[in-house]
Scaffold this motif. Structure first.
Motif, PDB file in Angstrom:
ATOM      1  N   ASP A  97     -80.487   4.789  30.873  1.00  0.00           N
ATOM      2  CA  ASP A  97     -81.679   5.517  30.668  1.00  0.00           C
ATOM      3  C   ASP A  97     -82.535   4.609  29.753  1.00  0.00           C
ATOM      4  OD1 ASP A  97     -80.720   6.460  28.778  1.00  0.00           O
ATOM      5  OD2 ASP A  97     -81.769   8.621  28.042  1.00  0.00           O
ATOM      6  N   PHE A  98     -81.726   3.541  29.956  1.00  0.00           N
ATOM      7  CA  PHE A  98     -82.795   2.113  28.580  1.00  0.00           C
ATOM      8  C   PHE A  98     -83.786   1.660  29.531  1.00  0.00           C
ATOM      9  CE2 PHE A  98     -83.151  -1.454  26.706  1.00  0.00           C
ATOM     10  CZ  PHE A  98     -82.989  -1.467  25.157  1.00  0.00           C
ATOM     11  N   VAL A  99     -84.995   1.425  28.636  1.00  0.00           N
ATOM     12  CA  VAL A  99     -86.315   0.841  29.496  1.00  0.00           C
ATOM     13  C   VAL A  99     -86.779  -0.273  29.462  1.00  0.00           C
ATOM     14  CG1 VAL A  99     -88.693   1.169  29.433  1.00  0.00           C
ATOM     15  CG2 VAL A  99     -87.265   3.666  29.110  1.00  0.00           C
ATOM     16  N   TRP A 100     -86.537  -1.006  30.063  1.00  0.00           N
ATOM     17  CA  TRP A 100     -86.871  -2.570  30.133  1.00  0.00           C
ATOM     18  C   TRP A 100     -88.389  -3.177  31.064  1.00  0.00           C
ATOM     19  CZ3 TRP A 100     -82.641  -5.505  28.125  1.00  0.00           C
ATOM     20  CH2 TRP A 100     -82.202  -5.192  27.714  1.00  0.00           C
ATOM     21  N   GLY A 101     -88.506  -4.097  29.936  1.00  0.00           N
ATOM     22  CA  GLY A 101     -90.489  -4.547  30.271  1.00  0.00           C
ATOM     23  C   GLY A 101     -91.004  -5.718  29.561  1.00  0.00           C
ATOM     24  N   THR A 102     -91.688  -5.951  30.399  1.00  0.00           N
ATOM     25  CA  THR A 102     -92.690  -6.498  29.479  1.00  0.00           C
ATOM     26  C   THR A 102     -93.858  -6.799  29.349  1.00  0.00           C
ATOM     27  OG1 THR A 102     -93.073  -9.200  29.794  1.00  0.00           O
ATOM     28  CG2 THR A 102     -93.901  -7.827  32.090  1.00  0.00           C
ATOM     29  N   ALA A 103     -94.967  -7.483  28.798  1.00  0.00           N
ATOM     30  CA  ALA A 103     -96.605  -6.787  27.743  1.00  0.00           C
ATOM     31  C   ALA A 103     -96.865  -8.093  27.944  1.00  0.00           C
ATOM     32  CB  ALA A 103     -95.583  -6.684  26.482  1.00  0.00           C
ATOM     33  N   THR A 104     -98.207  -7.746  27.891  1.00  0.00           N
ATOM     34  CA  THR A 104     -99.310  -8.798  27.374  1.00  0.00           C
ATOM     35  C   THR A 104    -100.432  -7.909  26.371  1.00  0.00           C
ATOM     36  OG1 THR A 104    -100.583  -7.962  29.518  1.00  0.00           O
ATOM     37  CG2 THR A 104     -99.061  -9.599  30.122  1.00  0.00           C
ATOM     38  N   ALA A 105    -101.966  -8.402  25.950  1.00  0.00           N
ATOM     39  CA  ALA A 105    -103.024  -7.973  25.426  1.00  0.00           C
ATOM     40  C   ALA A 105    -104.517  -8.417  26.685  1.00  0.00           C
ATOM     41  CB  ALA A 105    -102.680  -8.119  24.061  1.00  0.00           C
ATOM     42  N   SER A 106    -104.902  -7.651  26.654  1.00  0.00           N
ATOM     43  CA  SER A 106    -106.240  -7.450  27.114  1.00  0.00           C
ATOM     44  C   SER A 106    -106.673  -8.816  27.071  1.00  0.00           C
ATOM     45  CB  SER A 106    -107.095  -6.337  27.084  1.00  0.00           C
ATOM     46  OG  SER A 106    -107.274  -6.398  25.159  1.00  0.00           O
ATOM     47  N   TYR A 107    -107.586  -9.606  25.459  1.00  0.00           N
ATOM     48  CA  TYR A 107    -107.784 -10.353  26.027  1.00  0.00           C
ATOM     49  C   TYR A 107    -107.660 -11.708  26.104  1.00  0.00           C
ATOM     50  CZ  TYR A 107    -111.442 -13.741  23.388  1.00  0.00           C
ATOM     51  OH  TYR A 107    -112.221 -14.599  23.793  1.00  0.00           O
ATOM     52  N   GLN A 108    -105.685 -11.551  25.772  1.00  0.00           N
ATOM     53  CA  GLN A 108    -105.124 -12.807  26.393  1.00  0.00           C
ATOM     54  C   GLN A 108    -105.046 -13.168  27.631  1.00  0.00           C
ATOM     55  OE1 GLN A 108    -101.978 -11.883  23.394  1.00  0.00           O
ATOM     56  NE2 GLN A 108    -101.795 -13.617  23.560  1.00  0.00           N
ATOM     57  N   ILE A 109    -105.509 -12.278  28.703  1.00  0.00           N
ATOM     58  CA  ILE A 109    -105.108 -12.682  29.553  1.00  0.00           C
ATOM     59  C   ILE A 109    -106.080 -11.955  30.411  1.00  0.00           C
ATOM     60  CG2 ILE A 109    -102.993 -11.568  29.712  1.00  0.00           C
ATOM     61  CD1 ILE A 109    -103.670  -9.368  31.080  1.00  0.00           C
ATOM     62  N   GLU A 110    -106.926 -11.039  30.557  1.00  0.00           N
ATOM     63  CA  GLU A 110    -108.027 -10.406  31.423  1.00  0.00           C
ATOM     64  C   GLU A 110    -109.157 -11.512  31.730  1.00  0.00           C
ATOM     65  OE1 GLU A 110    -107.949  -5.652  30.306  1.00  0.00           O
ATOM     66  OE2 GLU A 110    -110.019  -6.322  29.935  1.00  0.00           O
ATOM     67  N   GLY A 111    -109.588 -11.920  31.096  1.00  0.00           N
ATOM     68  CA  GLY A 111    -111.390 -12.820  31.756  1.00  0.00           C
ATOM     69  C   GLY A 111    -112.140 -11.679  31.700  1.00  0.00           C
ATOM     70  N   ALA A 112    -113.161 -12.491  32.876  1.00  0.00           N
ATOM     71  CA  ALA A 112    -114.232 -11.333  32.696  1.00  0.00           C
ATOM     72  C   ALA A 112    -114.997 -11.131  31.377  1.00  0.00           C
ATOM     73  CB  ALA A 112    -113.674 -11.059  33.869  1.00  0.00           C
ATOM     74  N   TRP A 113    -115.269 -11.524  30.606  1.00  0.00           N
ATOM     75  CA  TRP A 113    -115.302 -11.513  29.585  1.00  0.00           C
ATOM     76  C   TRP A 113    -116.913 -10.673  29.630  1.00  0.00           C
ATOM     77  CZ3 TRP A 113    -120.177 -13.046  26.561  1.00  0.00           C
ATOM     78  CH2 TRP A 113    -120.912 -14.463  26.950  1.00  0.00           C
ATOM     79  N   ASP A 114    -117.643 -11.077  30.052  1.00  0.00           N
ATOM     80  CA  ASP A 114    -119.323 -10.964  31.163  1.00  0.00           C
ATOM     81  C   ASP A 114    -119.425 -10.102  31.830  1.00  0.00           C
ATOM     82  OD1 ASP A 114    -118.551 -13.262  32.321  1.00  0.00           O
ATOM     83  OD2 ASP A 114    -121.125 -13.387  31.825  1.00  0.00           O
ATOM     84  N   GLU A 115    -118.464  -9.168  32.412  1.00  0.00           N
ATOM     85  CA  GLU A 115    -118.926  -8.895  33.797  1.00  0.00           C
ATOM     86  C   GLU A 115    -118.164  -7.003  33.730  1.00  0.00           C
ATOM     87  OE1 GLU A 115    -116.250 -10.407  36.592  1.00  0.00           O
ATOM     88  OE2 GLU A 115    -116.404 -12.274  35.840  1.00  0.00           O
TER      89      GLU A 115
END
Length: 510
Positions: free
Chosen positions: A35-53
């Motif tokens: 049941d070990f959990v494997w994954g990967t990660a990000t953060a909103s400001y680092q990837i989303e863009g669309a700063w004024d949308e």
């Protein structure tokens, strides 16, 4: 003062597993629990863009990056428009878990008031897309992008007003997404928020504090906001939604420098422990023990705020598990009355860094990432065991970030990221060793899924297992992405049987 160079001849560090992929040597398969959990990660400001949308408001990182950084996150990886492509790529790699953060100003443009319907709709769509592709979301509420209005009007994390604001924001997220999101993190690395944002000025909002008072005050408010959000979740949502909630903290491992003089060696051990407490215990002790570490209270005096008895009760036990981010390790020696020099290279006689009275040293033979951070897998093993001994979190430890920046000037260099593969393999093997010794580690998330905006360094550093061409937004999986795909599929890593890490117990001082 001993330096890293002066101790070099006494140490024989091994930073990667010998044999690399096992070629020419017998290979051991290190299996993980089913049941070990494997994954990967990000953060909103680092990837989303669309700063004024989509009705999004300004964050402190919009403001800070325009004033103090070589780049901004205005476009970043354009994930806001390309999330479906990114989720399909995750599925093609066989990834089953994805940690991302919600942008507070996308939910509440000014940090207060009703939820922004367009922002909520975006995260509804992202979560539904993940689930439709067989990927489980793990959601972080705060990964540093505070609404600018809260900074302007209340001083950000220096103002007590941010605590009820965060509670209100968390409630909106639990109500909107908690039927599908079953694992929450309140904060990502509050150490960075407080030390780099309100101490050194390297991160948003760019405040500084020579005596460390702002650092400790902002940390105090982060802890109170965490406790308030957890209390809301447990009282109002957890009984029906049946999820878990925790916090993610970051720390290097601090290895005391050995010395032939017993008294000096003891001083180095004390300094190493202090540096770990100031990094990790600062936040973990109130959550697992009910208050700040005693040594912090003694050394900081009134600059370290106090909790009321009611706040201590609310804080203690306010994390269902321990989220841990780890990237590097250092040797540490006691600095006495001299300057403290951290692994950030910052000398200080006082304030947050000076309070620790320790000096961080590296070894010149250690491999370095493109951030200049030393590659020391055995330090990861030691940190996990330290966390287990001190906190024994009932819900286990989840490694929510671990990875490295690699210089990748071309697409061809990025695709063949052997350094990152060796790094990840070595650190995961070290994690397995810690588990064999009793560390209750239940999951591992590689940082990061995509190359992205690396905060004050802009786009100059690449942490991703997937390359991003920032001109065309083309995504290209690297060798490390294929490595993680293989690990997820087999629930195991391969280790050359004769591989070994440097055992710190064999170190000798001058």
């Amino acid at each position: 003062m001993q330096t890293a160079v002066s101790i070099a001849k006494h140490l024989v560090p091994r930073t990667f597993v010998e044999g690399g992929d096992g070629a020419g040597s017998e290979v051991t398969t290190l299996k993980f629990p089913a049941d070990f959990v494997w994954g990967t990660a990000t953060a909103s400001y680092q990837i989303e863009g669309a700063w004024d949308e989509g009705g999004r408001g300004l964050s402190i990182w919009d403001t800070f990056s325009r004033a103090s950084c070589p780049d901004t996150g205005d476009v970043a990886c354009d994930h806001f428009h390309r999330y479906q492509e990114d989720v399909k790529l995750m599925q093609s790699l066989g990834l089953k878990n994805y940690r991302f953060s919600i942008s507070w100003p996308r939910i509440q443009p000014t940090g207060r008031g009703p939820a922004n319907a367009e922002g909520v709709a975006f995260y509804h769509a992202l979560i539904d897309c993940l689930l439709a592709h067989g990927i489980t979301p793990l959601v972080t509420l705060y990964h540093w992008d505070l609404p600018q209005a809260l900074e302007t009007e209340h001083g950000g994390w220096l103002g007590r007003e941010v605590v009820p604001a965060f509670e209100e924001y968390a409630r909106l997220c639990f109500a909107a997404f908690g039927d599908r999101v079953k694992t929450w993190l309140t904060f990502n690395e509050p150490w960075c928020t407080c030390v780099l944002g309100y101490g050194t000025g390297e991160h948003a909002p760019g405040a500084t504090s020579a005596d460390g008072a702002k650092v400790y005050l902002s940390g105090h408010h982060c802890l109170l906001a965490h406790a308030a959000a957890v209390d809301v979740y447990r009282r109002e949502f957890q009984p029906a939604q049946r999820g878990a909630i925790g916090i993610t903290l970051n720390a290097n491992w601090n290895e005391p420098l050995a010395h032939s003089d017993v008294a000096i060696a003891a001083n180095h051990r004390d300094a190493a422990e202090r540096m770990t407490l100031w990094a990790l215990g600062w936040f973990a002790d109130p959550i697992w023990k009910g208050d700040y570490p005693e040594e912090m209270r003694a050394r900081c005096g009134p600059r370290l705020p106090s909790f009321t008895e009611e706040e201590k009760v609310l804080l203690k036990g306010s994390s269902d598990f321990l989220g841990l981010n780890h990237y590097s390790s250092d040797f540490v020696q006691d600095s006495g009355d001299g300057d403290f020099i951290s692994h950030w290279g910052k000398p200080s006689k006082g304030g947050y860094f000076g309070d620790q009275h320790g000096t961080a040293l590296t070894h010149p033979a250690w491999a370095r990432t493109d951030m200049g951070w030393s590659v020391v897998p055995w330090g990861f093993e030691k940190l996990l065991l330290w966390c287990q001994r001190r906190y024994s979190p009932a819900g286990g430890i989840y490694v929510t970030e671990n990875g490295c920046a690699v210089a990748e000037p071309t697409k061809e260099a990025a695709i063949k990221d052997d350094f990152r593969v060796a790094f990840l393999n070595g650190y995961v093997a070290a994690m397995h060793q810690a588990m064999e010794q009793g560390a209750d580690v239940r999951g591992y998330f590689a940082w990061s899924f995509l190359d992205n905006f690396e905060w004050s360094l802009g786009y100059s550093k690449r942490f991703g297992i997937v390359r991003v061409d920032y001109d065309t937004q083309e995504r290209t999986p690297k060798a490390s992405a294929r490595w993680l795909s293989s690990v997820v599929a087999s629930n195991a890593v391969q280790l050359a049987r004769d591989a070994r890490f440097m055992d710190a117990a064999t170190m000798h001082a001058a």
